[in-house]
Write a protein that holds these residues in place. Sequence first.
Motif, short mmCIF file in Angstrom:
data_model
loop_
_atom_site.label_atom_id
_atom_site.label_comp_id
_atom_site.label_asym_id
_atom_site.label_seq_id
_atom_site.Cartn_x
_atom_site.Cartn_y
_atom_site.Cartn_z
N GLY A 137 11.81 -36.89 -22.04
CA GLY A 137 10.69 -35.99 -21.79
C GLY A 137 9.67 -36.10 -22.90
O GLY A 137 9.95 -36.65 -23.97
N THR A 138 8.48 -35.59 -22.64
CA THR A 138 7.40 -35.59 -23.64
C THR A 138 6.80 -34.20 -23.70
O THR A 138 6.22 -33.74 -22.73
CB THR A 138 6.31 -36.61 -23.27
N PRO A 139 6.94 -33.48 -24.84
CA PRO A 139 7.71 -33.88 -26.02
C PRO A 139 9.20 -33.88 -25.71
O PRO A 139 9.61 -33.50 -24.62
CB PRO A 139 7.35 -32.82 -27.06
N GLN A 144 10.74 -29.19 -27.64
CA GLN A 144 10.43 -28.08 -26.74
C GLN A 144 11.18 -26.82 -27.17
O GLN A 144 10.63 -25.71 -27.15
CB GLN A 144 10.80 -28.46 -25.31
N MET A 145 12.43 -26.99 -27.57
CA MET A 145 13.24 -25.85 -27.97
C MET A 145 12.77 -25.27 -29.31
O MET A 145 12.74 -24.04 -29.50
CB MET A 145 14.71 -26.25 -28.05
N VAL A 146 12.38 -26.13 -30.24
CA VAL A 146 11.90 -25.66 -31.54
C VAL A 146 10.60 -24.87 -31.37
O VAL A 146 10.39 -23.83 -32.01
CB VAL A 146 11.71 -26.83 -32.52
N ASP A 147 9.74 -25.34 -30.48
CA ASP A 147 8.49 -24.60 -30.21
C ASP A 147 8.81 -23.20 -29.69
O ASP A 147 8.16 -22.22 -30.08
CB ASP A 147 7.63 -25.37 -29.21
N ALA A 148 9.82 -23.10 -28.82
CA ALA A 148 10.23 -21.79 -28.30
C ALA A 148 10.88 -20.96 -29.41
O ALA A 148 10.64 -19.75 -29.52
CB ALA A 148 11.19 -21.97 -27.14
N ASN A 150 10.28 -20.99 -32.58
CA ASN A 150 9.27 -20.48 -33.50
C ASN A 150 8.55 -19.26 -32.95
O ASN A 150 7.88 -18.54 -33.70
CB ASN A 150 8.26 -21.58 -33.84
N LYS A 151 8.70 -19.00 -31.66
CA LYS A 151 8.09 -17.81 -31.04
C LYS A 151 9.07 -16.64 -30.97
O LYS A 151 8.69 -15.50 -31.24
CB LYS A 151 7.60 -18.16 -29.63
N VAL A 152 10.33 -16.93 -30.59
CA VAL A 152 11.27 -15.84 -30.31
C VAL A 152 12.42 -15.75 -31.30
O VAL A 152 13.10 -14.72 -31.37
CB VAL A 152 11.83 -15.96 -28.87
N GLY A 153 12.69 -16.81 -32.06
CA GLY A 153 13.78 -16.79 -33.02
C GLY A 153 15.14 -16.68 -32.35
O GLY A 153 15.30 -16.94 -31.15
N GLY A 154 16.14 -16.31 -33.12
CA GLY A 154 17.48 -16.11 -32.58
C GLY A 154 18.16 -17.39 -32.18
O GLY A 154 18.02 -18.43 -32.83
N ASN A 155 18.92 -17.33 -31.10
CA ASN A 155 19.69 -18.47 -30.60
C ASN A 155 19.07 -18.96 -29.30
O ASN A 155 18.66 -18.16 -28.45
CB ASN A 155 21.13 -18.04 -30.34
N LEU A 156 19.03 -20.27 -29.15
CA LEU A 156 18.52 -20.86 -27.92
C LEU A 156 19.46 -21.95 -27.43
O LEU A 156 20.05 -22.68 -28.24
CB LEU A 156 17.12 -21.45 -28.12
N ILE A 157 19.58 -22.03 -26.12
CA ILE A 157 20.36 -23.09 -25.51
C ILE A 157 19.50 -23.77 -24.46
O ILE A 157 18.63 -23.15 -23.86
CB ILE A 157 21.66 -22.55 -24.87
#
Length: 286
Positions: A137-139, A144-148, A150-157
Amino acid sequence: MIKPLRKAVFPVGGLGTRFLPATKAMPKEMLPVVDRPLIQYAVEEAMEAGIEQMIFVTGRGKSAIEDHFDIAFELETTMHERGKSLDILDATRLKPGAVAYVRQQEPMGLGHAVWCARDIVGDEPFAVLLADDFMVGTPGCLKQMVDAYNKVGGNLICAEEVPDDQTHRYGIITPGARDGALTEVQGLVEKPAPGTAPSNLSVIGRYILQPEVMRVLEGQGTGAGGEIQLTDAMARMIGDQPFHGVTFQGTRYDCGDKAGFIQANIAVALARTDIGPSVREFIARL
């Protein structure tokens, strides 16, 4: 305050039994998609996302991974003497301090592999990348997850919609509120029995986790398959910290599966300008 994400863990200690005999003496993460091994694609994805330190959780017989990301003096000297460019090796030369290796001595599951990296991760958030999940994918997926993050913090999957008849093969999200690609995670179920899944949003091999997960894994028993499951540890943290799923905008190939691995090779080859036309012509003849 959202702490910056600097470290990534690559669990690469698995035995690769589904690809025997090819993986008898070669790590499955070194299987190539066209001309780069799976683990290199994952490392390049992490670099694109701004990761500064790569942490490999290895096992017996995985020295080829360490060699791949080291300087190959004889090879590079010979190439230089023959006037060949070394640019193709740039992504394989990890700088001192930018890479660490730790041994998982027993194959006790993904949660155990991540826990083995606890001393190097320290008290920082970190990413986990499974090289078997080949993400195009691009990016890139982790960016894509790091961009998210930086907005919401916490844990992401990383999340992906799968057919209802395949939910028993994955960790599945119990979804809350949705905002575009972001889905609030209210619960996680590891490989639910057919017909019992709370959604068709599966957990795939990219994670951004807070360091507290290491303390949860410390005392966690075995779960599905008799292994220490990372999904179980994450489920215990829901409610104490923000938890979101990020639906990947791109294509995932399951390269832990033979058919998925072949599909990835075909797709990447067809997208290449140097070999795409000849591969397309061959496929047409078939």
